[in-house]
Design a protein around this motif. Structure first.
Motif, PDB file in Angstrom:
ATOM      1  N   THR A   1       0.834  -1.191   0.000  1.00 57.84           N
ATOM      2  CA  THR A   1       0.000   0.000   0.000  1.00 57.84           C
ATOM      3  C   THR A   1       0.871   1.243   0.000  1.00 57.84           C
ATOM      4  O   THR A   1       1.089   1.851   1.025  1.00 57.84           O
ATOM      5  N   ARG A   2       1.335   1.593  -1.158  1.00 59.53           N
ATOM      6  CA  ARG A   2       2.184   2.767  -1.257  1.00 59.53           C
ATOM      7  C   ARG A   2       1.394   3.846  -1.929  1.00 59.53           C
ATOM      8  O   ARG A   2       1.437   3.999  -3.135  1.00 59.53           O
ATOM      9  N   ARG A   3       0.655   4.581  -1.127  1.00 52.60           N
ATOM     10  CA  ARG A   3      -0.243   5.535  -1.770  1.00 52.60           C
ATOM     11  C   ARG A   3       0.509   6.690  -2.384  1.00 52.60           C
ATOM     12  O   ARG A   3       0.500   6.912  -3.568  1.00 52.60           O
ATOM     13  N   ALA A   4       1.232   7.406  -1.486  1.00 52.85           N
ATOM     14  CA  ALA A   4       1.834   8.645  -1.957  1.00 52.85           C
ATOM     15  C   ALA A   4       2.847   8.321  -3.036  1.00 52.85           C
ATOM     16  O   ALA A   4       3.669   7.435  -2.878  1.00 52.85           O
ATOM     17  N   GLY A   5       2.781   9.057  -4.107  1.00 53.91           N
ATOM     18  CA  GLY A   5       3.743   8.904  -5.183  1.00 53.91           C
ATOM     19  C   GLY A   5       3.803   7.490  -5.702  1.00 53.91           C
ATOM     20  O   GLY A   5       4.780   6.780  -5.483  1.00 53.91           O
ATOM     21  N   SER A   6       2.757   7.045  -6.345  1.00 56.53           N
ATOM     22  CA  SER A   6       2.808   5.706  -6.896  1.00 56.53           C
ATOM     23  C   SER A   6       3.963   5.653  -7.874  1.00 56.53           C
ATOM     24  O   SER A   6       4.244   6.630  -8.565  1.00 56.53           O
ATOM     25  N   PRO A   7       4.639   4.521  -7.947  1.00 59.49           N
ATOM     26  CA  PRO A   7       5.873   4.455  -8.715  1.00 59.49           C
ATOM     27  C   PRO A   7       5.628   4.718 -10.191  1.00 59.49           C
ATOM     28  O   PRO A   7       4.538   4.512 -10.696  1.00 59.49           O
ATOM     29  N   ALA A   8       6.670   5.143 -10.845  1.00 58.86           N
ATOM     30  CA  ALA A   8       6.556   5.405 -12.276  1.00 58.86           C
ATOM     31  C   ALA A   8       6.356   4.098 -13.022  1.00 58.86           C
ATOM     32  O   ALA A   8       6.730   3.036 -12.541  1.00 58.86           O
ATOM     33  N   VAL A   9       5.757   4.226 -14.179  1.00 57.06           N
ATOM     34  CA  VAL A   9       5.417   3.032 -14.932  1.00 57.06           C
ATOM     35  C   VAL A   9       6.642   2.168 -15.203  1.00 57.06           C
ATOM     36  O   VAL A   9       6.625   0.959 -15.048  1.00 57.06           O
TER      37      VAL A   9
ATOM     38  N   VAL B   1      -3.959  10.270 -14.809  1.00 56.42           N
ATOM     39  CA  VAL B   1      -4.217  11.597 -14.258  1.00 56.42           C
ATOM     40  C   VAL B   1      -5.053  11.577 -12.982  1.00 56.42           C
ATOM     41  O   VAL B   1      -5.031  12.529 -12.231  1.00 56.42           O
ATOM     42  N   LEU B   2      -5.787  10.498 -12.751  1.00 59.94           N
ATOM     43  CA  LEU B   2      -6.802  10.572 -11.701  1.00 59.94           C
ATOM     44  C   LEU B   2      -6.296  10.059 -10.355  1.00 59.94           C
ATOM     45  O   LEU B   2      -5.355   9.284 -10.280  1.00 59.94           O
ATOM     46  N   GLU B   3      -6.956  10.518  -9.297  1.00 60.57           N
ATOM     47  CA  GLU B   3      -6.814   9.929  -7.976  1.00 60.57           C
ATOM     48  C   GLU B   3      -7.696   8.688  -7.906  1.00 60.57           C
ATOM     49  O   GLU B   3      -8.702   8.606  -8.604  1.00 60.57           O
ATOM     50  N   SER B   4      -7.363   7.758  -7.013  1.00 59.46           N
ATOM     51  CA  SER B   4      -8.201   6.561  -6.886  1.00 59.46           C
ATOM     52  C   SER B   4      -9.647   6.933  -6.613  1.00 59.46           C
ATOM     53  O   SER B   4     -10.572   6.362  -7.171  1.00 59.46           O
ATOM     54  N   GLU B   5      -9.823   7.888  -5.729  1.00 59.34           N
ATOM     55  CA  GLU B   5     -11.184   8.248  -5.358  1.00 59.34           C
ATOM     56  C   GLU B   5     -11.962   8.753  -6.575  1.00 59.34           C
ATOM     57  O   GLU B   5     -13.121   8.385  -6.795  1.00 59.34           O
ATOM     58  N   THR B   6     -11.295   9.571  -7.387  1.00 57.57           N
ATOM     59  CA  THR B   6     -11.953  10.090  -8.586  1.00 57.57           C
ATOM     60  C   THR B   6     -12.247   8.961  -9.558  1.00 57.57           C
ATOM     61  O   THR B   6     -13.323   8.898 -10.145  1.00 57.57           O
ATOM     62  N   TYR B   7     -11.283   8.059  -9.713  1.00 54.53           N
ATOM     63  CA  TYR B   7     -11.504   6.935 -10.619  1.00 54.53           C
ATOM     64  C   TYR B   7     -12.754   6.169 -10.198  1.00 54.53           C
ATOM     65  O   TYR B   7     -13.612   5.846 -11.025  1.00 54.53           O
ATOM     66  N   ASN B   8     -12.859   5.915  -8.893  1.00 49.84           N
ATOM     67  CA  ASN B   8     -14.017   5.165  -8.401  1.00 49.84           C
ATOM     68  C   ASN B   8     -15.319   5.897  -8.705  1.00 49.84           C
ATOM     69  O   ASN B   8     -16.331   5.287  -9.047  1.00 49.84           O
TER      70      ASN B   8
ATOM     71  N   MET C   1      -6.981 -13.973 -16.853  1.00 47.93           N
ATOM     72  CA  MET C   1      -5.702 -13.953 -16.132  1.00 47.93           C
ATOM     73  C   MET C   1      -5.850 -13.426 -14.713  1.00 47.93           C
ATOM     74  O   MET C   1      -4.907 -13.466 -13.937  1.00 47.93           O
ATOM     75  N   GLY C   2      -7.011 -12.915 -14.386  1.00 44.07           N
ATOM     76  CA  GLY C   2      -7.254 -12.520 -13.000  1.00 44.07           C
ATOM     77  C   GLY C   2      -7.262 -11.033 -12.739  1.00 44.07           C
ATOM     78  O   GLY C   2      -7.160 -10.615 -11.594  1.00 44.07           O
ATOM     79  N   MET C   3      -7.378 -10.206 -13.767  1.00 38.10           N
ATOM     80  CA  MET C   3      -7.442  -8.760 -13.513  1.00 38.10           C
ATOM     81  C   MET C   3      -8.781  -8.407 -12.872  1.00 38.10           C
ATOM     82  O   MET C   3      -9.831  -8.575 -13.479  1.00 38.10           O
ATOM     83  N   PRO C   4      -8.778  -7.931 -11.622  1.00 38.88           N
ATOM     84  CA  PRO C   4     -10.044  -7.588 -10.975  1.00 38.88           C
ATOM     85  C   PRO C   4     -10.660  -6.337 -11.581  1.00 38.88           C
ATOM     86  O   PRO C   4      -9.951  -5.464 -12.075  1.00 38.88           O
ATOM     87  N   ARG C   5     -11.989  -6.284 -11.588  1.00 37.21           N
ATOM     88  CA  ARG C   5     -12.657  -5.084 -12.053  1.00 37.21           C
ATOM     89  C   ARG C   5     -12.614  -4.020 -10.957  1.00 37.21           C
ATOM     90  O   ARG C   5     -12.240  -4.283  -9.824  1.00 37.21           O
ATOM     91  N   ARG C   6     -12.990  -2.810 -11.320  1.00 43.78           N
ATOM     92  CA  ARG C   6     -13.006  -1.681 -10.391  1.00 43.78           C
ATOM     93  C   ARG C   6     -11.632  -1.434  -9.775  1.00 43.78           C
ATOM     94  O   ARG C   6     -11.521  -1.033  -8.636  1.00 43.78           O
ATOM     95  N   TYR C   7     -10.593  -1.710 -10.585  1.00 42.65           N
ATOM     96  CA  TYR C   7      -9.228  -1.472 -10.130  1.00 42.65           C
ATOM     97  C   TYR C   7      -8.676  -0.249 -10.833  1.00 42.65           C
ATOM     98  O   TYR C   7      -8.623  -0.201 -12.054  1.00 42.65           O
ATOM     99  N   HIS C   8      -8.222   0.687 -10.027  1.00 41.22           N
ATOM    100  CA  HIS C   8      -7.604   1.871 -10.592  1.00 41.22           C
ATOM    101  C   HIS C   8      -6.150   1.593 -10.946  1.00 41.22           C
ATOM    102  O   HIS C   8      -5.661   1.957 -11.994  1.00 41.22           O
TER     103      HIS C   8
END
Ligand code: HEA
Ligand code: HEA
Ligand code: CUA
Ligand SMILES: [Cu+2]
Lengths: 376, 573, 243
Positions: free
Chosen positions: A358-366, B74-81, B456-463
């Protein structure tokens, strides 16, 4: 980036994978077959009978019972066969073997908390030995979650207020994805980690070294502590008394109730007996036991249940003995206000150093991520 | 060729003054907003539902854009949701459920059965207002804070934990739901009692049968979800302890009640499309639909069985093993009537006299895509196989195959087919045909990779999926596909609008089709028919053989000319 | 399919039959359509309440004792009076519909007025019931448990321990308010509808005096509302002691 990398199937790492994949590919074949039949027929007709083509259109047919029955019965039969295979796999998935090793899982926003039988705790990671059936008993502290290991083809919801179970036998050593697959709020997509399948020897030493986190108390010991702290021992002794039945050795025994029904005293039963004793009143007793719902945390209950299971056997810590070893986890045993669970969970998530990934801040670069993926 | 009877009908039902029709009788805004005319209300629905579809599509575009990179763009997780929730909620409740019944159904049902209007015109208008008020509340909720529960609103997350605008949006859906119920009531009463003389049950076009089964589902299912969502609102506001385990409630009960509606709701979405496909296949193959009775009754069977399978969304939700098994069994049974339809449509084309105009291309695309979508539903309907696939992208792919590739394609086909009837104008069929192909290709490019992702197991609603970068390639494919698809969905808005400006006049029956709706002017006059029609012939009374002979003569003529412009080639008046 | 025109049809103007709407051919068709529409609506209402009854059944089954103890605090007498009042209103409604068929305008208005009166009585009684529950803090929400113990008095305590699970008692009252509240809402709507019906009769509106069907439809609705109460009353007020 991995454009040249189009994996086509997940790893096969549990006892279910083989059978699962067989059914899955059979279904793929069936889908391809029917799609081709329909697709080819439609395109053929569209070309053959296109307006203006000189095809034979004489004696068109509008109704034919034989054909209708054919395409009612054939799909029906195929459907029933598919139903049979799917169900027989499902029944296996839902019937854990008696000798399975037990592991306990608590889900909370947004982390997994795992406890092995000897008290080793880990977060967002599950270590298991290869070739040994494992049974997970799971519960949530807040909302719904789902424990999902694609490589094992297993998944089950983790529900607040009741235990759910999941079992598997890992067959391949390695590391696999662990996902939360039931939408549970903001960081749902990060509520996961990995499952590490080790050789049995390695696992044994991992376990005896206390896993990743220090594990001062076994579950039974922690259970004994609460048992005395909240005062179960005031009523429940080594023998049945007028006050209360003895809990010694009741695990997996049939208990009969005042209304004449009976149940096997399994984990679920014990949990409900602690939280809601009046659902099933043991015959010969009344409504005297306090309701512990809201009084104790799910973790307490897990420990209490673990403790009651060994009560009366030589391995059990004595009910009144003082437990001396100080523990980092003791703080976790305090009662939790139900309404503040959510915030607690968030804090636990950020406070806990084990709460990877759970590394929220600054998710790693692609790029970094992709590199990490290749190393795996 | 054309049956003489049609000509007779046309003569009777052409207004003396060609110009007066439902579109131009009055021009004031209030004449639209206070109208009781089912055709005008259908147009109101067309405009408003398209608007909601546009909003939902923008959300889809954002989702796809965001998922091109494992760690988000570009989005935050919360916004994505909030965005995927908005996408699901708008698309389902504000677009797909009302789309075909409230737009095409509203417009065509009275025309097809020879009635002057629906049974309760004012109720019909009221239902549009409920739809709009509900939609407005939903939008206000989404703008003023959003909602992050997904379209399924599972408790206790929605009732106790989410601190977004769940209440407002639920109230909106509740109100919008009543528009569905009232539409259903209106249709049932109309179909039962307002058929023209001679229009027996088995002379009803299959579209009407589909509308009938859909209405049953709306009437029986929607109230249940309405009350359920209301209880979630109460639990949020007053801590009414229904679904929250902390207070003694049962969190899984919500899922039962929700899917009791929402599984039938998927048939609310697909049955109308089935109806359209029946019309298209029959009319463009110039043949009576094969096995009319089977196709008609399979709609009713789907509606009935559809109420008994909701538990297949809950195989791993801790419901008992035996419940799951029973629900699974019935899920396989409900596939049978769908199979009947698919095979009957296919067989209808056999020995037809097929015109490959744009609506038919959509219909053919539908047949292929829906077969894949339906059969992948069986992967999910099998208990054992669902355990691994549930809530992965496999499910996402399944339902987009049936909803986008099925219903949306059916809707587009129907819109193209009846557009000349609704507006009196012809659009450019060449562009429309190309567009149908673009949509088909874009669609498969978007959603086929998602099957593999889910497998392959990619869950939905995943940001994020940075811990599983092996998924990325498929996500990128899917996003590329969605831009093709998006293009194909936007284009009709242009050429259809263009047709209003410079399209040729269509005449009453540009396709040479059968059905009462083609026997009145295009666009129809306010009271639909100048004189109440009496129906003497069977439904889909085509004659492919003699028609073919006529065609052969035409063909010889056509080959000897240089003008190969061929829309509409079909009418031989 | 082909069509020929109906020689009996008069084309566009249907104004000659009072009370006939333009989309219908004749009065018979209009009435039949109304009735089908009304029944369909009632079916959807059944589903609406059905979901609530299902939830009630489930929790009552699971928490029998708690529900029993919680229910003892409801006032059976008031409930019974209300049942009688509603049953009587159903009777007057039947009479109103019959008078409508006989085109006895004054009688219709009289019976309808009595029905409205009964409905109001019902609401007033309901108001007092609700009020006493609120006074005892028997509505769901924070603080329910503490106050409910007081309200339940001796029933709640056994051997000095709280013998009823307050969460479940709260659930009971949640359902009580939810279901009777929704029912009351239907009564209020009914009152509005009946009053406007009275007005139509009073004004000798074409829609009602030539055609008893609108009156009958209001009657159907009212009987439905009644019927719901017939289920609510025993479920909430008359519970047998669980074994
Ligand atoms: C238009 C909408 C639509 C339609 C028509 C369907 C049709 C079907 N769906 Fe689907 N479904 C959804 C929309 C739809 N679904 C949505 C939106 C979800 C996700 C909800 C969410 O969680 O957000 C979902 C999820 C979903 C699930 C739950 C997955 C999960 O979350 O774990 C399941 C499980 O059983 C399922 C099954 C089926 C089945 C068996 C059919 C059947 O009706 C299909 C029948 C059709 C065929 C079978 C094809 C034609 C037949 C032939 C060509 C002949 C050959 C046939 C045989 C050999 C049998 N669907
Ligand atoms: C009628 C129903 C409907 C329709 C038409 C669509 C249309 C589309 N949907 Fe939708 N979808 C749902 C119903 C529908 N969806 C539902 C119910 C869910 C579940 C929600 C939930 O989990 O609660 C869902 C979820 C869902 C997800 C999963 C999100 C997640 O779980 O995290 C995805 C991901 O790809 C997706 C994609 C798409 C795409 C690409 C389209 C395309 O068909 C749309 C094509 C249109 C465009 C692409 C827009 C036009 C173009 C632009 C605006 C320019 C910008 C475009 C780009 C940058 C590409 N949808
Ligand atoms: Cu926990 Cu999703
Ligand atoms: Cu379903």
């Amino acid at each position: 980036m991995q454009f040249n990398n189009f994996p086509l199937s997940p790893p096969r790492a549990s006892n279910f994978a083989q059978e699962y994949d067989a059914i899955f590919y059979a279904l793929v074949g069936l889908t391809a077959f029917f799609t081709l039949v329909v697709g080819v027929a439609v395109i053929f007709f569209a070309i053959r009978y296109k307006k203006g083509t000189r095809a034979d259109r004489s004696r068109p047919m509008y109704e034919n019972l034989f054909l209708e029955l054919t395409w009612t019965i054939v799909p029906l039969v195929i459907g029933l066969v598919m139903f049979y295979f799917g169900t027989s796999l499902y029944v296996k998935m839902r019937t854990p073997p008696k000798n399975a090793t037990e592991v306990f899982v608590i889900g909370k926003q947004w982390m997994w908390h795992v406890q092995h039988g000897n008290g080793v705790r880990e977060n967002n990671t599950l270590h298991v030995p290869v070739g040994v059936p494992i049974k997970l008993t799971m519960i949530s502290q807040d909302v719904l979650h789902a424990f999902y290991i694609p490589a094992f083809r297993v998944q089950e919801h983790v529900v607040p207020g009741r235990y759910t179970q999941l079992w598997f036998t890992p067959t391949e050593i390695g590391e696999y994805h662990l996902f939360c697959n039931m939408y549970c709020g903001t960081q749902h997509s990060e509520m996961g980690g990995k499952v590490v399948v080790m050789s049995q020897k390695e696992f044994a030493s991992w376990l005896s070294e206390g896993g990743q986190s220090s594990a001062p108390l076994s579950m039974e010991q922690a259970g004994a502590k609460i048992y005395n702290k909240v005062g179960c021992n005031n009523c429940h002794g080594a023998e049945d008394t007028l006050r209360a039945p003895s809990l010694y050795g009741i695990y997996n025994k049939r208990r009969t109730f005042a209304d004449g029904t009976s149940l096997i005293a399994d984990e679920e039963y014990m949990r409900s007996s602690i939280l809601r004793p009046y659902d099933h009143i043991t015959s010969g007793y009344g409504q005297t036991m306090p309701i512990y719902e809201g009084q104790v945390t799910e973790e307490d209950v897990l420990n209490l249940v673990a403790y009651i299971k060994v009560l009366g056997t030589p391995t059990a810590p004595s009910p009144t003995s003082n437990v001396n070893r100080k523990s980092a986890s003791a703080t976790a045993l305090g009662t939790n206000d139900a309404t503040s669970l959510a915030t607690n969970a968030v804090q636990a998530n950020t406070d806990d150093p084990d709460a990877s990934p759970t590394r929220r801040a600054g998710s790693p670069a692609v790029g970094a991520v992709a590199a990490e993926g290749r190393n795996r | 060729m054309s049956s003489p009877a049609i000509t007779k009908g046309e003569l009777k039902n052409q207004p003396q003054n060609e110009e007066v029709n439902y579109l131009n009788v009055e021009h004031t805004i209030s004449s639209w907003l206070l109208t009781g005319d089912h055709k005008r209300i259908a147009m109101l629905y067309l405009v408003s539902a398209s608007f909601f579809f546009f909003l939902g599509s923008i959300a889809a575009g954002l989702i796809r854009f965001e998922l091109t990179s494992p760690a988000g763009v570009v989005l935050e997780s919360e916004t994505y949701n909030k965005i995927f929730s908005a996408h699901g909620i708008i698309m389902i409740f504000q677009f797909l459920v009302p789309a075909i019944p409230a737009i095409l159904g509203n417009f065509l049902l009275p025309l097809m059965i020879g009635a002057r209007d629906l049974a309760f015109p004012r109720l019909n208008l009221a239902s549009w207002y409920m739809f709009m008020v509900g939609g407005a509340l939903i939008l206000i909720g989404m703008i003023g804070g959003g909602v992050d529960t997904g379209w399924t609103f599972y408790t206790p997350y929605s009732s106790m934990y989410s601190n977004t605008q769940v209440t407002l949006v639920l109230v909106g859906i509740f109100i919008s739901g009543f528009s569905s119920i009232t539409t259903g009531i209106n249709f049932v009463a109309t179909i039962h009692k307002m058929r023209a003389p001679g229009m027996t049950w088995f002379r009803l076009p299959l579209f009407v049968w589909a509308m009938y089964s859909t209405s049953l589902l709306m009437i029986l299912g929607t109230p249940v979800v309405a009350i359920t969502l209301l209880l979630v609102v109460f639990e949020r506001l007053f801590k009414l302890p229904i679904f929250s385990p902390e207070l003694g409630g049962d969190p899984v009960l919500f899922q039962h009640l929700f899917w009791f509606y929402s599984h039938p709701a998927v048939y609310i979405m697909i049955l109308p499309a089935f109806g359209i496909i029946s019309e298209l296949i029959a009319n463009f193959s110039r043949k009576r639909i094969f096995g009319y009775h089977f196709v008609a009754f399979s709609s009713i069977a789907i509606a009935g069985l559809g109420f008994l399978v909701w538990g297949h969304h809950m195989f791993i939700s801790s419901q008992s093993m035996y419940e799951s098994i029973v629900f699974s069994l019935i899920s396989f049974l409900v596939a049978v009537p769908s199979a009947i339809k698919i095979f009957n449509w296919t067989t209808t084309m056999y020995k037809g006299n097929i015109r490959l105009q744009s609506p038919m291309i959509y219909a053919i695309g539908f047949l292929g895509i829906f077969t894949v979508g339906g059969l992948t539903g069986l992967f999910l309907g099998g208990t054992g196989t669902d355990v691994h696939l549930t809530a992965t992208y496999f499910v996402v792919a399944h339902f987009h195959y049936v909803m986008v590739g099925g219903t949306l394609l059916g809707f587009l086909g129907g819109l193209h087919y009846w557009w000349p009837k609704m507006t009196g104008r012809l659009y450019n069929d060449g562009i429309a045909k190309v567009n149908a192909v673009i949509v088909f290709i874009g669609f498969n490019l978007t959603f086929f990779p998602q099957f593999i992702l889910g497998w392959m197991g990619m869950p939905r609603r995943y940001h994020y999926y940075y811990f599983a970068p092996e998924f990325q390639a498929y996500h990128i494919m899917s996003t590329l596909g969605s831009s093709v698809l998006g293009f194909g969905l936007i284009l009709p808005a242009f050429y259809l609008t263009m047709s209003l400006i410079n399209g040729k006049k269509s005449g009453p029956n540009p396709w040479g089709a059968h059905g009462l709706e083609w026997e009145t002017a295009s666009p129809p006059p306010t009271s639909n028919f100048l004189e109440t029609p009496i129906v003497l012939d069977e439904v889909y009374d085509f004659d492919p053989v003699s028609e073919h002979e006529q065609d052969m003569k035409d063909l010889d003529k056509w080959e000897s000319t240089t003008d190969h412009q061929s829309f509409p080639t079909e009418d031989h008046h | 399919m082909s069509a020929i025109s109906n020689p009996m049809d008069h084309g566009h103007d249907h104004g000659h039959e009072p009370g006939l709407h333009h989309q219908y051919e004749d009065m018979a068709q209009q009435s039949e359509t109304y009735i089908v529409g009304m029944w369909t609506f009632l079916v959807s209402e059944v589903m609406f309440f059905g979901a609530l009854f299902l939830i009630y059944t489930l929790y009552r089954w699971n928490y029998q004792l708690d529900f029993y103890i919680a229910h003892e605090h409801l006032d059976v007498k008031l409930g019974a009076i209300n049942t009688t009042v509603l049953l009587f209103s159903s009777f007057t409604m039947v009479m109103a519909v019959q008078s409508a068929q006989l085109k006895n305008r004054l009688k219709v208005m009289g019976y309808l007025a009595v029905t409205v009166l009964c409905a109001c009585t019902f609401l007033v009684i309901k108001y007092f019931e609700y009020k006493s529950k609120f006074a005892d803090h028997l509505y769901p929400g924070a603080g329910f448990a503490d106050d409910a113990v007081k309200a339940f008095g001796n029933h709640a305590l056994e051997n000095g321990h709280v013998a009823v699970n307050m969460n479940h008692a709260q659930l009971f009252y949640g359902l009580y308010f939810g279901m009777t509240g929704l029912h009351a809402l239907h009564i209020i709507v009914g009152i509005g509808v009946i009053i406007s019906l009275i007005r139509l009769w009073f004004n000798r509106a074409n829609t009602v005096i030539h055609d008893y069907v609108p009156t009958e439809m209001v009657g159907l609705y009212w009987h439905f509302v009644d019927l719901v109460w017939i289920f609510l009353f025993p479920l909430f007020y008359l519970m047998p002691l669980p074994r």
